[in-house]
Design a protein around this motif. Structure first.
Motif, short mmCIF file in Angstrom:
data_model
loop_
_atom_site.label_atom_id
_atom_site.label_comp_id
_atom_site.label_asym_id
_atom_site.label_seq_id
_atom_site.Cartn_x
_atom_site.Cartn_y
_atom_site.Cartn_z
N UNK A 119 5.66 18.37 12.69
CA UNK A 119 5.27 18.04 11.32
C UNK A 119 5.57 16.58 11.01
N UNK A 120 6.75 16.14 11.40
CA UNK A 120 7.13 14.74 11.17
C UNK A 120 6.19 13.81 11.93
N UNK A 121 5.88 14.15 13.17
CA UNK A 121 4.98 13.34 13.99
C UNK A 121 3.61 13.21 13.34
N UNK A 122 3.15 14.29 12.73
CA UNK A 122 1.82 14.29 12.11
C UNK A 122 1.84 13.81 10.66
N UNK A 123 3.01 13.40 10.16
CA UNK A 123 3.09 12.88 8.79
C UNK A 123 2.93 13.94 7.73
N UNK A 124 3.31 15.16 8.04
CA UNK A 124 3.19 16.26 7.09
C UNK A 124 4.55 16.46 6.40
N UNK A 125 4.53 16.52 5.08
CA UNK A 125 5.77 16.69 4.31
C UNK A 125 6.36 18.07 4.57
N UNK A 126 7.68 18.13 4.59
CA UNK A 126 8.39 19.39 4.82
C UNK A 126 9.22 19.72 3.59
N UNK A 127 9.02 20.90 3.06
CA UNK A 127 9.80 21.39 1.93
C UNK A 127 10.67 22.53 2.44
N UNK A 128 11.98 22.35 2.43
CA UNK A 128 12.89 23.38 2.91
C UNK A 128 13.07 24.48 1.88
N UNK A 129 13.16 25.71 2.36
CA UNK A 129 13.42 26.85 1.47
C UNK A 129 14.40 27.78 2.16
N UNK A 130 14.93 28.71 1.42
CA UNK A 130 15.86 29.71 1.94
C UNK A 130 17.06 29.06 2.62
N UNK A 131 17.57 28.00 2.01
CA UNK A 131 18.67 27.26 2.63
C UNK A 131 19.94 28.10 2.77
N UNK A 132 20.06 29.13 1.96
CA UNK A 132 21.23 30.01 2.07
C UNK A 132 20.89 31.30 2.80
N UNK A 133 19.69 31.38 3.33
CA UNK A 133 19.29 32.56 4.09
C UNK A 133 19.44 33.82 3.27
N UNK A 142 0.83 -1.17 0.00
CA UNK A 142 0.00 0.00 0.00
C UNK A 142 0.89 1.25 0.00
N UNK A 143 0.54 2.20 -0.81
CA UNK A 143 1.29 3.46 -0.88
C UNK A 143 0.55 4.51 -0.05
N UNK A 144 1.29 5.16 0.83
CA UNK A 144 0.72 6.26 1.61
C UNK A 144 1.09 7.58 0.97
N UNK A 145 0.12 8.36 0.65
CA UNK A 145 0.36 9.69 0.12
C UNK A 145 0.07 10.70 1.22
N UNK A 146 0.94 11.68 1.33
CA UNK A 146 0.73 12.72 2.33
C UNK A 146 -0.35 13.68 1.86
N UNK A 147 -1.21 14.03 2.77
CA UNK A 147 -2.30 14.94 2.43
C UNK A 147 -1.88 16.39 2.51
N UNK A 148 -0.81 16.65 3.26
CA UNK A 148 -0.43 18.03 3.51
C UNK A 148 1.07 18.19 3.37
N UNK A 149 1.47 19.43 3.11
CA UNK A 149 2.90 19.77 3.04
C UNK A 149 3.07 21.20 3.56
N UNK A 150 4.24 21.45 4.12
CA UNK A 150 4.57 22.77 4.63
C UNK A 150 5.92 23.17 4.04
N UNK A 151 5.99 24.39 3.56
CA UNK A 151 7.26 24.93 3.09
C UNK A 151 7.77 25.89 4.16
#
Length: 64
Positions: A31-45, A1-10
């Motif tokens: 976010x990890x606990x709730x299974x919400x995907x995390x998209x990192x941004x501004x990695x160089x500030x 079974x494939x689990x797809x995340x319903x939500x994501x946060x940038x």
């Protein structure tokens, strides 16, 4: 079974995170606990991080 995340946060994730209100420590674990995907941004500030010569651009990308 494939689990797809319903939500994501940038969110900003960079080397300076520990020196301000830390998303990494305060928000990321929940976010990890709730299974919400995390998209990192501004990695160089901003230019201050790179101009400090403390970290290289590739290190910023690896951090995020």
């Amino acid at each position: 079974m494939i689990n797809f995340l319903d939500e994501a946060v940038q969110m900003a994730l960079n080397e300076m995170d520990a020196y301000c209100r830390s998303f990494e420590r305060q928000v990321l674990p929940r976010l990890v606990q709730d299974g919400i995907a995390v998209l990192g941004m501004k990695s160089m500030g901003n230019q201050k991080i790179l101009n400090s010569n403390v970290v290289k651009p590739i290190e910023c990308l690896h951090y995020a």
